[in-house]
Design a protein around this motif. Structure first.
Motif, PDB file in Angstrom:
ATOM      1  N   ARG A 180     -56.987 -43.527  28.484  1.00 33.34           N
ATOM      2  CA  ARG A 180     -57.932 -44.543  28.008  1.00 33.34           C
ATOM      3  C   ARG A 180     -57.706 -45.827  28.788  1.00 33.34           C
ATOM      4  O   ARG A 180     -56.596 -46.316  28.889  1.00 33.34           O
ATOM      5  N   GLN A 213     -59.842 -40.577   9.516  1.00 31.74           N
ATOM      6  CA  GLN A 213     -58.505 -41.056   9.838  1.00 31.74           C
ATOM      7  C   GLN A 213     -58.472 -42.538  10.159  1.00 31.74           C
ATOM      8  O   GLN A 213     -57.523 -43.236   9.835  1.00 31.74           O
ATOM      9  N   GLU A 214     -59.563 -43.032  10.755  1.00 34.61           N
ATOM     10  CA  GLU A 214     -59.594 -44.446  11.102  1.00 34.61           C
ATOM     11  C   GLU A 214     -59.588 -45.301   9.841  1.00 34.61           C
ATOM     12  O   GLU A 214     -58.864 -46.294   9.727  1.00 34.61           O
ATOM     13  N   TYR A 237     -49.131 -42.562  12.898  1.00 36.06           N
ATOM     14  CA  TYR A 237     -49.788 -42.579  14.202  1.00 36.06           C
ATOM     15  C   TYR A 237     -48.774 -42.408  15.332  1.00 36.06           C
ATOM     16  O   TYR A 237     -48.981 -41.626  16.258  1.00 36.06           O
ATOM     17  N   LEU A 255     -56.144 -45.295   8.387  1.00 35.26           N
ATOM     18  CA  LEU A 255     -55.196 -46.125   9.137  1.00 35.26           C
ATOM     19  C   LEU A 255     -55.401 -47.610   8.847  1.00 35.26           C
ATOM     20  O   LEU A 255     -54.443 -48.362   8.704  1.00 35.26           O
ATOM     21  N   ILE A 264     -54.905 -37.221  13.602  1.00 36.44           N
ATOM     22  CA  ILE A 264     -54.897 -38.683  13.617  1.00 36.44           C
ATOM     23  C   ILE A 264     -55.040 -39.161  15.051  1.00 36.44           C
ATOM     24  O   ILE A 264     -54.143 -38.970  15.863  1.00 36.44           O
ATOM     25  N   GLY A 265     -56.136 -39.784  15.379  1.00 37.08           N
ATOM     26  CA  GLY A 265     -56.324 -40.347  16.707  1.00 37.08           C
ATOM     27  C   GLY A 265     -56.472 -39.285  17.777  1.00 37.08           C
ATOM     28  O   GLY A 265     -56.512 -38.090  17.498  1.00 37.08           O
ATOM     29  N   ASP A 266     -56.566 -39.734  19.036  1.00 36.87           N
ATOM     30  CA  ASP A 266     -56.659 -38.803  20.171  1.00 36.87           C
ATOM     31  C   ASP A 266     -55.271 -38.618  20.759  1.00 36.87           C
ATOM     32  O   ASP A 266     -54.476 -39.548  20.785  1.00 36.87           O
ATOM     33  N   THR A 267     -55.011 -37.417  21.223  1.00 35.90           N
ATOM     34  CA  THR A 267     -53.680 -37.119  21.742  1.00 35.90           C
ATOM     35  C   THR A 267     -53.769 -36.174  22.926  1.00 35.90           C
ATOM     36  O   THR A 267     -54.629 -35.304  22.967  1.00 35.90           O
ATOM     37  N   GLU A 316     -53.841 -44.069  25.189  1.00 36.18           N
ATOM     38  CA  GLU A 316     -53.731 -45.486  25.548  1.00 36.18           C
ATOM     39  C   GLU A 316     -52.302 -45.865  25.922  1.00 36.18           C
ATOM     40  O   GLU A 316     -52.036 -47.004  26.281  1.00 36.18           O
ATOM     41  N   ARG A 350     -50.193 -40.470  23.555  1.00 34.55           N
ATOM     42  CA  ARG A 350     -51.513 -41.013  23.213  1.00 34.55           C
ATOM     43  C   ARG A 350     -52.225 -41.485  24.481  1.00 34.55           C
ATOM     44  O   ARG A 350     -51.580 -42.008  25.405  1.00 34.55           O
TER      45      ARG A 350
END
Ligand SMILES: Nc1ncnc2c1ncn2[C@@H]1O[C@H](COP(=O)(O)OP(=O)(O)O)[C@@H](O)[C@H]1O
Ligand SMILES: [Mg+2]
Lengths: 273, 363
Positions: free
Chosen positions: B333, B199-200, B227, B203, B239-242, B292, B290
């Motif tokens: 994060r 996924q990175e 995202y 993106l 996709i990403g951390d959630t 962050e 997310r």
């Protein structure tokens, strides 16, 4: 203590009692008769058991023997012809069994192609004898065609195996890549599949050649009068007398086989990568 | 912008009848000329199958595929202005690097002088001039990758298909090739259809991404949209951390796309509500945020209260694993700074987040 642990943890056949003796006996049985045969081909006298000095006279005799020349040439011609036909058919068979996807009866066909590896040679020989005799009576034809056909059929599995093995290691993605790069199916075969098959095809041809050169049984049952090959001629001569001339012929025959098998080994090893 | 590839109502199944396996379902997709388009999804979701259909190695079971406005049903791969960079590279082992690169042009019947010139140009483009006469077995994996790329680019296709081209490379080389690919795509202006399960990678490189799962396209859009506004739980998770939270819906304003949710601890917060869903007021919904997009505050302040359970150090930042008031987990994060050591387990803190960070999702 350490040595003991290693010995116990890993089984090693070399530690079995009698291993060395059996190994030596095996090699003696494999090679001593051949070494003796080769040695006496250079014997000065006619004896097969008493060394009387070095000489090339039996080689000279063999070269001057027109019958030996004839049967040798016939054997070579037959081996080249039969191995060529067998290689072409085996190549097509290998393409058909590895390059068209799976189809019902595939395993069956694989088994059928390998018939000569499974049916005892004497059975094939007798079957061919009866079959060929019937055709000879019907058609009156008694030429070399029967031997060519029989040897070709007999050589196919030996040619087929290395070709198929080679094709199986060929990545289908290569042909897909060729098609992707605008090669027609024929161009993809011509520029990609075929060149990459060459080591397998050469190996198949050589195996077929050696097998045809070597077979006694099939030839013996199929040949008409005056169609002796080197092996059947030698067999016939041996029934009468064994002179070192036979040793000389056998030694030359051996040298030819060794050369081909060595070439086969190098081709499959270096180009097979 | 003109449409390079147009796929409508495409289905693909393998096998017959009850045993049929549906590898692709109801795919609708248009890819614009010059676009860097990515198919992203876990292994086995049908990415390669879709690519093989575009390339012409497979025919769709139903549906239409147009390339540059032309229906290509029944056209073989050798008749399509498309080239592929294969996952395994599939370089011809008996041909030199230069012969590999020139193969497509040779098959197109181009004159020798033109092939030579283009091969030289391609070698330069992928910085492989010194390796022209080597065999593929005599160059490294990264170099083979470049040759595969040059070989596919040499016939100047309208579209380049790339099936996980970087997955066999180590991390550093992969990063290098990512920017290299992006540069090549910009320089040549060729449409790229890029397949990855990373996924990175998707993106950072793509103009648009199609997120796939089990043969379907779940979401299609630019990376920021994928995202920031995932359409469902699968996309948000992939996709990403959630952080997924189960929260009670208090107010909803469907027209405005907004809702008010009750947070653990009793405070209320506004959240975005996609137009596609309309859960009843008072029910529990899934909301995402997310890691962050939340900020720590002194205990007692902020929207929610939490206690630090553990911390994982990641170099540039630290992930704080928190427990909220109602025992739901939450990952925060936090960028590492030498003057602010990360809080020890057991520390109490508050959490705050920007409006719009919280989002209700279809389950
Ligand atoms: N020729 C085929 N016959 C049967 N099933 C296939 C075939 N090709 C692919 N599949 C199946 O389709 C699914 C999708 O495969 P694929 O497109 O290769 O996935 P991905 O590239 O996303 O990992 C897989 O479950 C795979 O097993
Ligand atoms: Mg794949």
């Amino acid at each position: 203590m350490m040595g003991c642990a290693v010995a116990r943890s890993r089984f090693s056949i070399t530690r079995l009692p009698g291993f060395g003796l059996i190994a030596i006996l095996t090699f003696v049985m494999l090679y001593l008769p051949i070494v003796i045969l080769v040695a006496f081909s250079f014997n000065e006298g006619i004896s097969q058991s008493r060394w009387e000095g070095f000489s090339l006279q039996w080689y000279q005799a063999a070269f001057n023997n027109s019958q030996v020349r004839d049967v040798s040439l016939r054997s070579l011609w037959l081996a080249v012809t039969a191995a060529s036909f067998a290689t072409i058919l085996a190549t097509l068979a290998a393409l058909g069994t590895t390059r068209v996807g799976r189809f019902p009866g595939q395993t069956m066909i694989y088994a059928l192609i390998n018939q000569p590896l499974m049916v005892p040679e004497i059975v094939t020989g007798i079957a061919l004898l009866i079959f060929v005799a019937a055709i000879k009576v019907q058609t009156g034809y008694t030429g070399m065609g029967y031997l060519v056909a029989a040897h070709t059929a007999f050589c196919i599995p030996f040619a087929y195996l290395p070709i198929r093995a080679r094709l199986e290691t060929l990545d289908h993605a290569l042909e897909a890549a060729a098609a992707d790069l605008y090669a027609s199916p024929i161009q993809a075969f011509r520029y990609i599949t075929l060149p990459l098959m060459v080591p397998g095809i050469l190996a198949g041809f050589m195996l077929g050649f050696v097998i045809s050169l070597d077979t006694v049984v099939i030839t013996e049952f199929v040949k008409s009068a005056g169609q002796d090959t080197l092996p059947t001629y030698m067999l016939g001569q041996l029934r009468r007398s064994v002179t070192p001339e036979m040793n000389a012929i056998a030694t030359l025959f051996l040298a030819l086989s060794l050369m081909i098998v060595t070439a086969f080994f190098f081709i499959t090893r270096t180009r097979g990568r | 912008m003109s449409q390079e590839i147009e796929i409508t109502g495409l289905n693909k199944s393998f096998g017959q009848g009850a045993a049929a396996f549906h590898a692709l379902r109801a795919i609708d997709l248009t890819i614009a000329t010059g676009e860097f388009f990515t198919l992203l999804g876990p292994s086995g979701c049908g990415k390669t199958t879709l690519l093989r259909i575009i390339a012409g190695f497979e025919e769709p079971s139903t549906g239409v595929l147009r390339i540059n406005g032309k229906d290509v049903t029944g056209l073989g791969p050798d008749k399509r202005p498309i080239n592929t960079v294969f996952q395994s590279y599939a370089l011809f082992p008996h041909m030199s690097v230069a012969q590999n690169i020139g193969f497509g042009l040779k098959m197109l019947g181009k004159p020798k002088s033109e092939i030579k010139a283009t091969v030289a140009e391609m070698l330069q483009l992928v910085r492989m001039e010194a390796m022209a006469d080597r065999l593929p077995s005599e160059i490294s994996g990264g170099q083979q990758q470049r040759v595969a790329l040059a070989r596919a680019l040499a016939p100047r296709p309208r579209v380049l298909l790339l099936d996980e081209p970087l997955s066999a490379l180590d991390l550093k080389l992969r990063k290098e090739m990512q920017s290299e690919l992006k540069r090549l795509q910009t320089e040549t202006g060729i449409t790229f259809v890029f397949v990855t399960h990373d996924q990175e990678e998707a993106l950072t490189m793509s103009d648009r991404i199609a997120v796939m799962s089990a043969g379907e396209i779940l979401q299609l859009g630019p990376p920021q949209e994928i995202y920031n506004a995932p359409v469902n739980r699968f996309v948000a998770d992939f996709i990403g951390d959630t952080n997924f939270l189960r929260l009670r819906l208090r107010v909803k304003a469907v027209a405005a796309g907004e809702a008010v949710l009750e947070l653990p601890g009793g405070k209320q917060a506004s959240a975005r509500l996609p137009a596609s869903i309309s859960p009843p007021v008072g029910s529990l919904v899934t909301a995402v945020i997310r890691p962050e997009q939340a900020e720590p505050t002194p205990a007692g302040q902020g929207e929610m209260q939490a206690v630090v359970a553990s911390a994982t150090f990641f170099g540039t930042d630290t992930h704080l694993h928190l427990l909220l008031d109602d025992a739901q987990g939450f990952v925060l994060r936090r960028q590492n700074r030498p003057d602010q050591p990360s809080p020890a387990p057991g520390t109490k803190l508050g959490l705050t987040f920007a409006p719009g960070a919280l989002r209700v999702l279809e389950d």
